[in-house]
Write a protein that holds these residues in place. Structure first.
Motif, PDB file in Angstrom:
ATOM      1  N   PHE A   9      40.298  28.291  48.398  1.00 24.30           N
ATOM      2  CA  PHE A   9      39.176  29.087  48.874  1.00 24.30           C
ATOM      3  C   PHE A   9      39.638  30.496  49.220  1.00 24.30           C
ATOM      4  O   PHE A   9      40.780  30.716  49.657  1.00 24.30           O
ATOM      5  CB  PHE A   9      38.540  28.432  50.104  1.00 24.30           C
ATOM      6  CG  PHE A   9      37.804  27.173  49.804  1.00 24.30           C
ATOM      7  CD1 PHE A   9      36.536  27.216  49.243  1.00 24.30           C
ATOM      8  CD2 PHE A   9      38.378  25.928  50.064  1.00 24.30           C
ATOM      9  CE1 PHE A   9      35.846  26.039  48.954  1.00 24.30           C
ATOM     10  CE2 PHE A   9      37.703  24.756  49.778  1.00 24.30           C
ATOM     11  CZ  PHE A   9      36.438  24.810  49.215  1.00 24.30           C
ATOM     12  N   PHE A  10      38.733  31.438  49.034  1.00 22.17           N
ATOM     13  CA  PHE A  10      38.988  32.832  49.408  1.00 22.17           C
ATOM     14  C   PHE A  10      37.850  33.270  50.321  1.00 22.17           C
ATOM     15  O   PHE A  10      36.706  33.414  49.890  1.00 22.17           O
ATOM     16  CB  PHE A  10      39.050  33.714  48.161  1.00 22.17           C
ATOM     17  CG  PHE A  10      39.317  35.163  48.449  1.00 22.17           C
ATOM     18  CD1 PHE A  10      40.495  35.566  49.046  1.00 22.17           C
ATOM     19  CD2 PHE A  10      38.378  36.132  48.119  1.00 22.17           C
ATOM     20  CE1 PHE A  10      40.744  36.912  49.308  1.00 22.17           C
ATOM     21  CE2 PHE A  10      38.614  37.482  48.371  1.00 22.17           C
ATOM     22  CZ  PHE A  10      39.803  37.865  48.965  1.00 22.17           C
ATOM     23  N   VAL A  11      38.146  33.453  51.606  1.00 27.74           N
ATOM     24  CA  VAL A  11      37.141  33.798  52.604  1.00 27.74           C
ATOM     25  C   VAL A  11      37.037  35.321  52.706  1.00 27.74           C
ATOM     26  O   VAL A  11      38.014  35.994  53.027  1.00 27.74           O
ATOM     27  CB  VAL A  11      37.487  33.198  53.975  1.00 27.74           C
ATOM     28  CG1 VAL A  11      36.410  33.577  55.001  1.00 27.74           C
ATOM     29  CG2 VAL A  11      37.606  31.684  53.885  1.00 27.74           C
ATOM     30  N   ILE A  12      35.845  35.837  52.434  1.00 31.98           N
ATOM     31  CA  ILE A  12      35.619  37.274  52.355  1.00 31.98           C
ATOM     32  C   ILE A  12      35.022  37.782  53.659  1.00 31.98           C
ATOM     33  O   ILE A  12      33.984  37.310  54.117  1.00 31.98           O
ATOM     34  CB  ILE A  12      34.686  37.598  51.176  1.00 31.98           C
ATOM     35  CG1 ILE A  12      35.366  37.211  49.861  1.00 31.98           C
ATOM     36  CG2 ILE A  12      34.283  39.067  51.179  1.00 31.98           C
ATOM     37  CD1 ILE A  12      34.451  37.294  48.664  1.00 31.98           C
ATOM     38  N   ASP A  13      35.706  38.783  54.241  1.00 27.82           N
ATOM     39  CA  ASP A  13      35.248  39.429  55.466  1.00 27.82           C
ATOM     40  C   ASP A  13      35.334  40.935  55.238  1.00 27.82           C
ATOM     41  O   ASP A  13      35.896  41.396  54.252  1.00 27.82           O
ATOM     42  CB  ASP A  13      36.117  38.996  56.647  1.00 27.82           C
ATOM     43  CG  ASP A  13      35.526  39.370  57.999  1.00 27.82           C
ATOM     44  OD1 ASP A  13      34.385  39.877  58.037  1.00 27.82           O
ATOM     45  OD2 ASP A  13      36.217  39.167  59.013  1.00 27.82           O
ATOM     46  N   GLY A  14      34.779  41.703  56.139  1.00 26.24           N
ATOM     47  CA  GLY A  14      34.853  43.153  56.007  1.00 26.24           C
ATOM     48  C   GLY A  14      34.332  43.841  57.241  1.00 26.24           C
ATOM     49  O   GLY A  14      33.519  43.289  57.992  1.00 26.24           O
ATOM     50  N   HIS A  19      42.598  34.377  53.207  1.00 32.79           N
ATOM     51  CA  HIS A  19      41.738  35.223  54.021  1.00 32.79           C
ATOM     52  C   HIS A  19      41.834  36.668  53.534  1.00 32.79           C
ATOM     53  O   HIS A  19      42.923  37.224  53.434  1.00 32.79           O
ATOM     54  CB  HIS A  19      42.147  35.146  55.492  1.00 32.79           C
ATOM     55  CG  HIS A  19      42.129  33.757  56.040  1.00 32.79           C
ATOM     56  ND1 HIS A  19      41.025  33.208  56.668  1.00 32.79           N
ATOM     57  CD2 HIS A  19      43.081  32.775  56.035  1.00 32.79           C
ATOM     58  CE1 HIS A  19      41.303  31.966  57.039  1.00 32.79           C
ATOM     59  NE2 HIS A  19      42.544  31.672  56.659  1.00 32.79           N
ATOM     60  N   SER A  20      40.697  37.269  53.258  1.00 31.80           N
ATOM     61  CA  SER A  20      40.698  38.617  52.696  1.00 31.80           C
ATOM     62  C   SER A  20      41.096  39.653  53.741  1.00 31.80           C
ATOM     63  O   SER A  20      40.859  39.466  54.939  1.00 31.80           O
ATOM     64  CB  SER A  20      39.302  38.969  52.172  1.00 31.80           C
ATOM     65  OG  SER A  20      38.430  39.322  53.239  1.00 31.80           O
ATOM     66  N   PRO A  21      41.700  40.763  53.283  1.00 25.59           N
ATOM     67  CA  PRO A  21      41.729  41.950  54.142  1.00 25.59           C
ATOM     68  C   PRO A  21      40.332  42.552  54.167  1.00 25.59           C
ATOM     69  O   PRO A  21      39.377  41.946  53.670  1.00 25.59           O
ATOM     70  CB  PRO A  21      42.732  42.867  53.430  1.00 25.59           C
ATOM     71  CG  PRO A  21      42.647  42.462  51.994  1.00 25.59           C
ATOM     72  CD  PRO A  21      42.343  40.988  51.992  1.00 25.59           C
ATOM     73  N   ASN A  22      40.191  43.733  54.734  1.00 26.56           N
ATOM     74  CA  ASN A  22      38.876  44.375  54.805  1.00 26.56           C
ATOM     75  C   ASN A  22      38.308  44.600  53.405  1.00 26.56           C
ATOM     76  O   ASN A  22      38.932  45.234  52.561  1.00 26.56           O
ATOM     77  CB  ASN A  22      39.025  45.720  55.529  1.00 26.56           C
ATOM     78  CG  ASN A  22      37.712  46.456  55.656  1.00 26.56           C
ATOM     79  OD1 ASN A  22      36.645  45.860  55.570  1.00 26.56           O
ATOM     80  ND2 ASN A  22      37.796  47.755  55.850  1.00 26.56           N
ATOM     81  N   MET A  23      37.120  44.077  53.149  1.00 28.32           N
ATOM     82  CA  MET A  23      36.518  44.188  51.821  1.00 28.32           C
ATOM     83  C   MET A  23      35.477  45.300  51.733  1.00 28.32           C
ATOM     84  O   MET A  23      34.521  45.220  50.968  1.00 28.32           O
ATOM     85  CB  MET A  23      35.882  42.854  51.414  1.00 28.32           C
ATOM     86  CG  MET A  23      36.902  41.783  51.073  1.00 28.32           C
ATOM     87  SD  MET A  23      37.778  42.103  49.507  1.00 28.32           S
ATOM     88  CE  MET A  23      39.251  42.969  50.085  1.00 28.32           C
TER      89      MET A  23
END
Length: 515
Positions: free
Chosen positions: A246-251, A323-327
């Motif tokens: 999984f790739f969790v997208i945050d920003g 876990h994404s960095p800032n998107m």
């Protein structure tokens, strides 16, 4: 981001610690990057502390701010240094070899590498220049260059020669140090003339610009760090879905509206899908955004479902979660990602919107768009687009220009009603004065902004439930626009793109200013 800065370190040996007023007078004539090292002598030996303009401004205690020189110096500084503060880096003898400062960066870096360090983008290039020594150039040299298939990396600028001896060796590539920027510029010009695959990475903040900088072989550190370390931060919270990554997208989104956030995060999601990850969304780092009601509020979950039919509860119990960095991605990175993910899209088994949003929209169509087949949809952006346009945002037509266009097409396009989608109170009032009862629009709250006042400033005060109302009103306004039979738009924007997507080519006529 930790950068190297130019400043002076002054050494003051004393047996009595100076008072703050005396120190403030000393710093009155110094630069913002200068540091005073106080060596306080006593019977127990010498105690060292450092003073800067910032430590005096914030009335901080006098402590030793020095970071030992090593390959992890910038990492240590990132962990310890408050934003805009200056810290010295010292060698084994206590001599200052560098001054570093923390500055704002659109990229948020976590020093965790259980996941993938992705050098697929860097592998497009044979030669790479890391211009100026900073936290991200050192991290790329330490983590990415050992995996890179290129042949030469150039380390450009002051400081690299002293620092290179504590960095890991790179026996598979040629490492060249260029002290002066003029030397790099000459190499870059020669490489361009010979058609070499040469990328230079420099300090800077990306904007919504064209692709000229990228096509000339120039990217910012934030952009390259995003492409390289996008999937490096991985946790294993549970045992579910052992075959899925999984790739969790945050920003961190503050000024963006719904469809700007959508556009940026969907780009990242499609890119993750192309890289073999299952994208999911948990946008919990946008406390300043108008759709957030409180710190940590998930501004995705309150409007949308997850792709692939997963729930966040299920993801949080799964065996592999990146876990994404800032998107908050600007045009250049989105363009690069779109190249990789062309033709890829996500699957939404139960649709994109959650049931609460669906019910909100359907209940309002009956009231505000009773005859879509006989209605002209009109999208007119005001507020920030007119009074305070952000850099590189398209200019939109005025309400007078839109009114003139409606008059031109009225005899040709067969419509009776006019549905208006706008967030601007003045535009709505002008349209009502012209069309009276023929004008349809939702009951969403509309706004007036002054010059140099952004729309987001009207929503600084947080109130539980307000974020959903603002978002649902906007989604509803655009969704009804998509159900009309004709369309006039004041210019390109996220709302226009979403209306065209939802309409699926069913508009009988479309006119967009600026196209």
């Amino acid at each position: 981001m930790i950068i190297s800065v130019t400043g002076e370190l002054f050494v003051f040996e004393t047996q009595v610690l100076p008072g703050r007023e005396e120190l403030e007078e000393f710093f009155r004539e110094l630069g913002e990057h200068d540091v005073l090292e106080i060596r306080l002598q006593s019977g127990d030996g010498v105690k060292v502390c450092h003073v800067t303009k910032k430590t005096l401004e914030y009335q901080m205690g006098f402590v030793n701010l020095a970071i030992p020189m090593g390959e992890d110096s910038f990492q240590r500084a990132a962990d310890l240094c408050p934003r805009d503060f200056v810290m010295p880096v010292v060698d084994g003898d206590g001599n200052c070899v560098n001054l570093v400062r923390k500055v704002w960066s659109s990229y948020s870096h976590v020093y965790q590498y259980e996941g993938q360090v992705d050098v697929s983008f860097l592998n497009r290039y044979d030669r790479l220049a890391l211009v100026r020594m900073n936290e991200y150039s050192v991290e790329l040299f330490r983590r990415a260059i050992p995996l890179w298939k290129g042949r030469e990396v150039l380390l450009v600028g002051d400081g690299w020669r002293d620092f290179a001896r504590v960095l890991p060796g790179q026996p598979h590539v040629q490492v060249t140090i260029l002290d002066r920027l003029e030397e790099w510029e000459a190499v870059r010009k020669e490489a361009a003339s010979e058609g070499q695959r040469f990328l230079s990475v420099v300090e800077g903040i990306a904007e919504n610009e064209g692709n000229g900088r990228y096509e000339s072989g120039l990217l910012y550190y934030d952009e390259v760090m995003t492409l390289t370390f996008l999937f490096s931060h991985v946790t294993h919270p549970g045992t579910r879905n052992p075959g899925e990554k999984f790739f969790v997208i945050d920003g961190s989104f503050s000024l963006e509206g719904m469809f700007a956030i959508w556009m940026k995060t969907f780009t990242a999601a499609r890119y993750a899908l192309a890289r073999g990850y299952a994208p999911v969304f948990a946008i919990v780092s946008s406390d300043r955004n108008m759709y957030s009601d409180h710190p940590g509020d998930d501004i995705w979950n309150k409007f949308f479902l997850q792709p692939g039919g997963y729930t966040m509860e299920e993801v949080e119990e799964s065996s592999y979660v990146a876990h994404s960095p800032n998107m908050n991605l600007m045009n250049t990175v989105r363009y690069i990602m779109d190249q990789v993910s062309a033709g890829r899209d996500m699957v939404w088994p139960e649709g994109i919107w959650n049931s609460r949003v669906k019910e909100y929209i359907e209940s309002r169509q009956k009231r505000f768009l009773p005859h879509p087949q006989e209605t002209l949809g009109v999208l007119v952006r005001g507020t920030d687009y007119v009074h305070n346009p952000l850099p590189n945002h398209p200019r939109h037509a005025t309400v007078d220009q839109v009114l003139e266009k409606i008059s031109q097409v009225e005899g040709q396009w067969k419509f009776q009603w006019i549905y208006l989608a706008t967030e601007d109170a003045d535009i709505c009032e002008a349209m009502k004065e012209t069309y009276g009862d023929r004008l349809l629009c939702t009951d969403q709250e509309r706004y007036q902004v002054k010059p140099r006042q952004l729309l987001v400033e009207l929503h600084k005060e947080k109130q539980e439930g307000k974020g959903f109302r603002l978002g649902a009103e906007y989604l509803c306004s655009v969704s009804l626009l998509a159900r009309c039979s004709f369309l006039i738009a004041s210019g390109p924007c996220g709302a226009l793109g979403e209306a065209l997507r939802q309409n699926g080519g069913q508009y009988r006529e479309v006119f967009v200013f600026g196209n």
